[in-house]
Design a protein around this motif. Structure first.
Motif, PDB file in Angstrom:
ATOM      1  N   GLY A  78     -42.223  42.726  56.246  1.00  0.00           N
ATOM      2  CA  GLY A  78     -42.555  41.925  55.068  1.00  0.00           C
ATOM      3  C   GLY A  78     -43.210  42.780  54.002  1.00  0.00           C
ATOM      4  N   PHE A  79     -44.080  43.680  54.423  1.00  0.00           N
ATOM      5  CA  PHE A  79     -44.779  44.620  53.541  1.00  0.00           C
ATOM      6  C   PHE A  79     -43.781  45.525  52.816  1.00  0.00           C
ATOM      7  CE2 PHE A  79     -47.248  48.477  52.693  1.00  0.00           C
ATOM      8  CZ  PHE A  79     -48.517  48.005  52.360  1.00  0.00           C
ATOM      9  N   ALA A  92     -51.050  44.313  47.349  1.00  0.00           N
ATOM     10  CA  ALA A  92     -52.257  44.404  48.183  1.00  0.00           C
ATOM     11  C   ALA A  92     -53.112  43.154  48.039  1.00  0.00           C
ATOM     12  CB  ALA A  92     -53.058  45.643  47.807  1.00  0.00           C
ATOM     13  N   LEU A  93     -53.171  42.591  46.835  1.00  0.00           N
ATOM     14  CA  LEU A  93     -53.969  41.391  46.610  1.00  0.00           C
ATOM     15  C   LEU A  93     -53.367  40.186  47.335  1.00  0.00           C
ATOM     16  CD1 LEU A  93     -56.379  40.108  45.146  1.00  0.00           C
ATOM     17  CD2 LEU A  93     -54.861  39.654  43.201  1.00  0.00           C
ATOM     18  N   ILE A  94     -52.042  40.022  47.255  1.00  0.00           N
ATOM     19  CA  ILE A  94     -51.379  38.922  47.965  1.00  0.00           C
ATOM     20  C   ILE A  94     -51.574  39.085  49.472  1.00  0.00           C
ATOM     21  CG2 ILE A  94     -49.169  37.821  48.464  1.00  0.00           C
ATOM     22  CD1 ILE A  94     -48.248  38.675  45.664  1.00  0.00           C
ATOM     23  N   LEU A  95     -51.376  40.305  49.960  1.00  0.00           N
ATOM     24  CA  LEU A  95     -51.536  40.577  51.395  1.00  0.00           C
ATOM     25  C   LEU A  95     -52.941  40.229  51.854  1.00  0.00           C
ATOM     26  CD1 LEU A  95     -50.343  42.039  54.005  1.00  0.00           C
ATOM     27  CD2 LEU A  95     -51.620  44.028  53.193  1.00  0.00           C
ATOM     28  N   MET A  98     -53.741  36.436  51.793  1.00  0.00           N
ATOM     29  CA  MET A  98     -53.084  35.674  52.849  1.00  0.00           C
ATOM     30  C   MET A  98     -53.669  35.992  54.227  1.00  0.00           C
ATOM     31  SD  MET A  98     -51.126  33.542  51.492  1.00  0.00           S
ATOM     32  CE  MET A  98     -50.553  32.931  53.080  1.00  0.00           C
ATOM     33  N   VAL A  99     -54.101  37.229  54.448  1.00  0.00           N
ATOM     34  CA  VAL A  99     -54.753  37.574  55.717  1.00  0.00           C
ATOM     35  C   VAL A  99     -56.016  36.723  55.896  1.00  0.00           C
ATOM     36  CG1 VAL A  99     -56.040  39.361  56.950  1.00  0.00           C
ATOM     37  CG2 VAL A  99     -53.865  39.923  55.885  1.00  0.00           C
ATOM     38  N   GLN A 100     -56.820  36.655  54.839  1.00  0.00           N
ATOM     39  CA  GLN A 100     -58.079  35.916  54.934  1.00  0.00           C
ATOM     40  C   GLN A 100     -57.853  34.417  55.096  1.00  0.00           C
ATOM     41  OE1 GLN A 100     -60.918  37.598  55.276  1.00  0.00           O
ATOM     42  NE2 GLN A 100     -59.678  39.447  55.080  1.00  0.00           N
ATOM     43  N   SER A 148     -42.350  37.506  50.700  1.00  0.00           N
ATOM     44  CA  SER A 148     -42.278  38.540  51.742  1.00  0.00           C
ATOM     45  C   SER A 148     -43.663  39.115  52.022  1.00  0.00           C
ATOM     46  CB  SER A 148     -41.326  39.659  51.315  1.00  0.00           C
ATOM     47  OG  SER A 148     -40.007  39.195  51.223  1.00  0.00           O
ATOM     48  N   MET A 149     -44.429  39.357  50.956  1.00  0.00           N
ATOM     49  CA  MET A 149     -45.780  39.878  51.153  1.00  0.00           C
ATOM     50  C   MET A 149     -46.694  38.817  51.744  1.00  0.00           C
ATOM     51  SD  MET A 149     -47.567  42.572  51.112  1.00  0.00           S
ATOM     52  CE  MET A 149     -46.916  43.820  49.973  1.00  0.00           C
ATOM     53  N   ALA A 150     -46.492  37.565  51.352  1.00  0.00           N
ATOM     54  CA  ALA A 150     -47.283  36.486  51.952  1.00  0.00           C
ATOM     55  C   ALA A 150     -47.013  36.408  53.453  1.00  0.00           C
ATOM     56  CB  ALA A 150     -46.953  35.159  51.273  1.00  0.00           C
ATOM     57  N   ALA A 151     -45.736  36.551  53.841  1.00  0.00           N
ATOM     58  CA  ALA A 151     -45.395  36.559  55.266  1.00  0.00           C
ATOM     59  C   ALA A 151     -46.061  37.733  55.968  1.00  0.00           C
ATOM     60  CB  ALA A 151     -43.875  36.630  55.438  1.00  0.00           C
ATOM     61  N   ALA A 152     -46.103  38.898  55.300  1.00  0.00           N
ATOM     62  CA  ALA A 152     -46.778  40.063  55.877  1.00  0.00           C
ATOM     63  C   ALA A 152     -48.259  39.780  56.091  1.00  0.00           C
ATOM     64  CB  ALA A 152     -46.603  41.277  54.963  1.00  0.00           C
TER      65      ALA A 152
END
Length: 284
Positions: A78-79, A92-95, A98-100, A148-152
């Motif tokens: 995804g990344f 990096a901000l989206i990633l 979404m992790v948090q 895709s980045m949100a999924a990552a």
């Protein structure tokens, strides 16, 4: 001071993954799938070497391996796919957001009762991401690549939740990278057979180098360093330290790739990072 330097170096390593991936894909030196495969292979070799030097053995079994490997694959690919289009700082901000959010949701499902301050912070971070990704704006990112980045981010959030209670995080990460790398190679070979794409064989030496550095150095050594300093940090301190990663990635993207940090991105970053800061510094 020694701990501060090591923590800062770790955050720079994590942010560098965004820069390296974006640099390699922007000029077409390697495709996104090949970058992910090489990154996994290089990371697996580095992490396995570190664990072997430490223990003289490497265990590929263990509990929660399925969740660890599958969430790692979602994160890695995804990344890479997202950075076909997204700027380094934006990705990096989206990633990070979404992790948090994923970890916050996981805490709720596990029965935790967040304080009002943590709820406010989570909602603020989510609103910043929602506003950033709102379609119809001139500077709105590609929906496909943003998703895709949100999924990552969700993948890495699951990976983090899955590994919170593991006694040997470095050993588990080495095993997860090794198994994920083997799966990724077979999937890439199968995909190239279906599409006729030659994949890695068309990558330039520069693209391959960026993928190897991302896997072995900024991922492999970066995670090893993080697991070294993490036990010495308070939980809130570790979480706040990670707030610097999107900021470093934005600065690196602007310096290395001449990416523009516009008002919308800067405002969204303040909302997301401010919300996360509010959440992780809350007390019950």
């Amino acid at each position: 001071m020694h701990l501060v330097l090591l923590t800062s170096l770790t955050m720079f390593a994590f942010a560098a993954n965004s820069i390296l991936n974006r640099v390699a894909l922007t000029a077409g030196d390697i495709d996104a799938i090949s970058f992910g495969v090489v990154r996994l292979l290089a990371g697996a070799i580095m992490l396995a070497s570190l664990v072997w030097l430490r223990d003289r053995k490497l265990s590929l079994g263990g509990t929660r391996r399925l969740v660890g490997v599958s969430s790692l694959l979602v994160y890695i690919f995804g990344f890479s796919v997202a950075y076909q289009s997204l700027d380094a700082g934006l990705g990096a901000l989206i990633l990070f957001g979404m992790v948090q959010i994923t970890m916050f949701a996981g805490a709720l499902l596990c029965g935790e009762r967040p304080s009002p301050q943590r709820w406010t912070g989570a909602l603020l971070a989510f609103s910043g991401l929602a506003w950033l990704l709102l379609p119809g704006q001139a500077s709105a990112p590609s929906v496909w690549h943003a998703m895709s980045m949100a999924a990552a981010g969700i993948g890495w959030g699951f990976y983090s939740l899955n590994g919170r209670r593991l006694s040997d995080a470095l050993g588990a990460t080495a095993a997860n990278f090794g198994i994920a790398a083997v799966i990724a190679v077979f999937l890439a070979l199968g995909l190239s057979g279906i599409t006729g794409d030659t994949g890695i064989s068309t990558a330039s030496a520069f693209g391959l180098t960026m993928a190897v550095v991302s896997g072995a150095v900024t991922s492999g050594l970066g995670y090893a360093l993080w697991y070294t300093v993490l036990p010495q940090l308070r939980g809130s301190t570790a979480a706040v330290a990670q707030l610097t990663v999107p900021v470093i990635a934005m600065a690196g993207g602007a310096l290395v790739l001449s990416e523009i940090v516009n008002l919308r991105l800067a405002t969204a970053a303040l909302l997301v990072l401010g919300g996360v800061l509010l959440a992780v510094t809350s007390r019950r």
